[in-house]
Scaffold this active site. Sequence first.
Site, PDB file in Angstrom:
ATOM      1  N   HIS A 146       2.547   0.658   6.055  1.00  0.00           N
ATOM      2  CA  HIS A 146       1.701   0.438   7.228  1.00  0.00           C
ATOM      3  C   HIS A 146       0.515  -0.423   6.825  1.00  0.00           C
ATOM      4  CE1 HIS A 146      -0.724   1.277  10.808  1.00  0.00           C
ATOM      5  NE2 HIS A 146       0.412   1.619  11.358  1.00  0.00           N
TER       6      HIS A 146
ATOM      7  N   ASP B 211       7.547   5.336  12.918  1.00  0.00           N
ATOM      8  CA  ASP B 211       8.915   4.976  13.297  1.00  0.00           C
ATOM      9  C   ASP B 211       9.978   5.663  12.453  1.00  0.00           C
ATOM     10  OD1 ASP B 211       7.365   1.934  13.842  1.00  0.00           O
ATOM     11  OD2 ASP B 211       8.364   3.075  15.423  1.00  0.00           O
TER      12      ASP B 211
HETATM   13  C1  SDX Z   1       4.250   0.058  13.618  1.00  0.00           C
HETATM   14  O1  SDX Z   1      -0.318  -1.811  13.172  1.00  0.00           O
HETATM   15  C2  SDX Z   1       0.030  -0.627  13.749  1.00  0.00           C
HETATM   16  O2  SDX Z   1      -0.762   0.223  14.013  1.00  0.00           O
HETATM   17  C3  SDX Z   1       1.527  -0.539  14.064  1.00  0.00           C
HETATM   18  C4  SDX Z   1       2.030   0.797  14.564  1.00  0.00           C
HETATM   19  C5  SDX Z   1       1.472   1.126  15.955  1.00  0.00           C
HETATM   20  O3  SDX Z   1       1.464   2.314  16.313  1.00  0.00           O
HETATM   21  O4  SDX Z   1       1.182   0.158  16.718  1.00  0.00           O
HETATM   22  O5  SDX Z   1       1.679   1.818  13.657  1.00  0.00           O
HETATM   23  C6  SDX Z   1       3.566   0.787  14.729  1.00  0.00           C
HETATM   24  O6  SDX Z   1       4.492  -1.111  13.740  1.00  0.00           O
HETATM   25  C7  SDX Z   1       4.534   0.789  12.324  1.00  0.00           C
HETATM   26  C8  SDX Z   1       5.192  -0.113  11.238  1.00  0.00           C
HETATM   27  C9  SDX Z   1       6.702  -0.247  11.568  1.00  0.00           C
HETATM   28  N1  SDX Z   1       7.304  -1.245  10.685  1.00  0.00           N
HETATM   29  C10 SDX Z   1       8.166  -0.884   9.683  1.00  0.00           C
HETATM   30  O7  SDX Z   1       8.426   0.281   9.390  1.00  0.00           O
HETATM   31  C11 SDX Z   1       8.802  -2.070   8.957  1.00  0.00           C
HETATM   32  C12 SDX Z   1       8.774  -1.813   7.449  1.00  0.00           C
HETATM   33  N2  SDX Z   1       7.363  -1.889   6.996  1.00  0.00           N
HETATM   34  C13 SDX Z   1       6.916  -3.145   6.444  1.00  0.00           C
HETATM   35  O8  SDX Z   1       7.517  -4.299   6.920  1.00  0.00           O
HETATM   36  C14 SDX Z   1       5.400  -3.197   6.213  1.00  0.00           C
HETATM   37  O9  SDX Z   1       5.047  -2.030   5.607  1.00  0.00           O
HETATM   38  C15 SDX Z   1       4.475  -3.476   7.393  1.00  0.00           C
HETATM   39  C16 SDX Z   1       4.815  -4.736   8.074  1.00  0.00           C
HETATM   40  C17 SDX Z   1       4.502  -2.340   8.349  1.00  0.00           C
HETATM   41  C18 SDX Z   1       3.036  -3.591   6.839  1.00  0.00           C
HETATM   42  O10 SDX Z   1       3.077  -4.485   5.809  1.00  0.00           O
HETATM   43  P1  SDX Z   1       1.802  -5.404   5.420  1.00  0.00           P
HETATM   44  O11 SDX Z   1       0.557  -4.629   5.608  1.00  0.00           O
HETATM   45  O12 SDX Z   1       1.921  -6.727   6.096  1.00  0.00           O
HETATM   46  O13 SDX Z   1       1.988  -5.552   3.872  1.00  0.00           O
HETATM   47  P2  SDX Z   1       3.004  -6.533   3.189  1.00  0.00           P
HETATM   48  O14 SDX Z   1       4.243  -6.760   4.032  1.00  0.00           O
HETATM   49  O15 SDX Z   1       2.249  -7.718   2.734  1.00  0.00           O
HETATM   50  O16 SDX Z   1       3.461  -5.627   1.951  1.00  0.00           O
HETATM   51  C19 SDX Z   1       2.528  -5.350   0.890  1.00  0.00           C
HETATM   52  C20 SDX Z   1       3.402  -4.999  -0.308  1.00  0.00           C
HETATM   53  C21 SDX Z   1       4.461  -6.072  -0.602  1.00  0.00           C
HETATM   54  O17 SDX Z   1       4.792  -5.988  -1.975  1.00  0.00           O
HETATM   55  P3  SDX Z   1       4.048  -7.063  -2.985  1.00  0.00           P
HETATM   56  O18 SDX Z   1       4.590  -8.438  -2.594  1.00  0.00           O
HETATM   57  O19 SDX Z   1       2.563  -6.916  -2.781  1.00  0.00           O
HETATM   58  O20 SDX Z   1       4.530  -6.631  -4.373  1.00  0.00           O
HETATM   59  O21 SDX Z   1       4.131  -3.791  -0.009  1.00  0.00           O
HETATM   60  C22 SDX Z   1       5.521  -4.076   0.006  1.00  0.00           C
HETATM   61  C23 SDX Z   1       5.658  -5.570   0.162  1.00  0.00           C
HETATM   62  O22 SDX Z   1       6.879  -6.017  -0.430  1.00  0.00           O
HETATM   63  N3  SDX Z   1       6.065  -3.368   1.174  1.00  0.00           N
HETATM   64  C24 SDX Z   1       7.289  -2.837   1.226  1.00  0.00           C
HETATM   65  C25 SDX Z   1       7.385  -2.226   2.479  1.00  0.00           C
HETATM   66  N4  SDX Z   1       6.233  -2.407   3.144  1.00  0.00           N
HETATM   67  C26 SDX Z   1       5.427  -3.123   2.338  1.00  0.00           C
HETATM   68  N5  SDX Z   1       8.294  -2.832   0.321  1.00  0.00           N
HETATM   69  C27 SDX Z   1       9.436  -2.185   0.717  1.00  0.00           C
HETATM   70  N6  SDX Z   1       9.603  -1.561   1.905  1.00  0.00           N
HETATM   71  C28 SDX Z   1       8.600  -1.559   2.809  1.00  0.00           C
HETATM   72  N7  SDX Z   1       8.752  -0.946   3.995  1.00  0.00           N
END
Ligand code: SDX
Length: 428
Positions: free
Chosen positions: A304, A361
């Site tokens: 998140h 989710d």
């Molecule tokens: C919702 O914003 C809100 O409030 C949203 C929400 C709401 O109520 O409105 O809470 C609802 O959208 C919840 C999130 C649902 N999405 C998912 O579950 C999709 C999977 N999650 C990821 O795609 C990710 O965690 C995000 C998009 C939710 C947040 O990611 P960020 O903050 O943009 O961080 P990032 O993608 O830059 O990741 C940072 C690091 C990376 O690794 P490094 O390159 O730094 O080594 O964390 C890793 C990413 O690879 N990472 C993950 C991961 N999420 C982040 N690695 C594996 N699996 C994951 N799910």
Amino acid sequence: MTDTVRLEYDGKVFELPVVVGSEGEKAIDISKLRQETGLITLDYGLANTGSCYSEITFMNGEKGVLRYRGIPVEQLAEQSTFKEVAYLLINGDLPTREQLNHFSILLNDHSLVHEDMRAFYQNFPRASHPMGILSGMVNALRSFYPELQNMEEEINMTMTRLLSKVRTMAAMSYKISRGHRVVYPRPDLAYSANFLNMMFDNPVRPYVIDPDVVSALNVFWILHADHEQNCSTSAVRIVGSGRVTLYAAISAGIAALWGPLHGGANQAVVEMLQEIRRSGGDIKPFLARARDKNDPYRLMGFGHRVYKTYDPRAKIMKKMCDRLLEKLQLHDPLLDIAKELEEVALNDDYFIEHNLYPNVDFYSGIVLRTIGIPTNMFTVMFAIGRLPGWIAQWKESMDDPHWKLCRPRQIYTGPTVRDYVPLDQRGR
Ligand code: SDX
């Protein structure tokens, strides 16, 4: 005395004001930065950028705190109803009994959809995704209810109309997509029960309304009702800043929510769990892909932008899965896989180092499956839950004296100035 930060640049010192929120959050007010320094800021994903002041929802991502108008979401999930929470978010306080009764009457009176809208639904290809239909049909409401165009209509009426109709529109798209007769809202049913009846009642098998299922749906929608400046809420505010109608701004929010990184994750989680099950139930390959820096694969339902600990909503949702399945005497193998995935991930160095925990989710799709909602409607269910939050945030932005057209700047990295080359002087 206002706090300030000093910025030294180009041999000059600039003092920028620091603003503080009611929970102690601080921000540098850069509204005069370019005018005073010639500089702008750059912040991909706006992770470090506040877009507004807001009195609606408070989150603390490090502590896993979520409050709507100051009330902890745990208390609202335990004691309130979605209708009451919608009123709280939009109006700022819990309704009195009289206010709640009046709100209920308005929701009932505006629960029907213009009969001519059915033609739209019937002409969408059967395989259309319900989120695309919902976004289009909410925008189409403007054509059927033009009063809002010149803000003639009392805005509370418009907001209540939208809250009531979006539930009917979602159920209608489901019925029509299956070639079933549309079920109308009933005056004797409250908000959530009415939706379930519109979804599942049919002439040969009348839907039996189970209070446990109604309660689970109420909690599901309460947990989704608002979440400060997330992607889709920001879309509603940005589109709304152009002074479009509420319907157009909400339609943009629905479109933004659809993405698998945002609200579309609830559908993606169940599809991921089904794929794990189909491949024999071994979660290790999926965790390995999620850890692999060279693989764009993400573990859906984990991570998140704000929560760097367990999403408080996921905790409630997880308990609700167990409770609902037990009450209905059902078993969902996907829940076992989800729990195993959580257990292993929360003890995995990669997930610990990256502060990746289950978000709202991760378990929500299992609650919806248990209720009988089809997978392709999971994000529509999120949208119905988030609608009062979007409306409240839109209204707050419209009433905010600071609010103006949202128009960010950029840093240009394209070609510097060059002359036009006539076609016959260019390469072959
Ligand atoms: C919702 O914003 C809100 O409030 C949203 C929400 C709401 O109520 O409105 O809470 C609802 O959208 C919840 C999130 C649902 N999405 C998912 O579950 C999709 C999977 N999650 C990821 O795609 C990710 O965690 C995000 C998009 C939710 C947040 O990611 P960020 O903050 O943009 O961080 P990032 O993608 O830059 O990741 C940072 C690091 C990376 O690794 P490094 O390159 O730094 O080594 O964390 C890793 C990413 O690879 N990472 C993950 C991961 N999420 C982040 N690695 C594996 N699996 C994951 N799910």
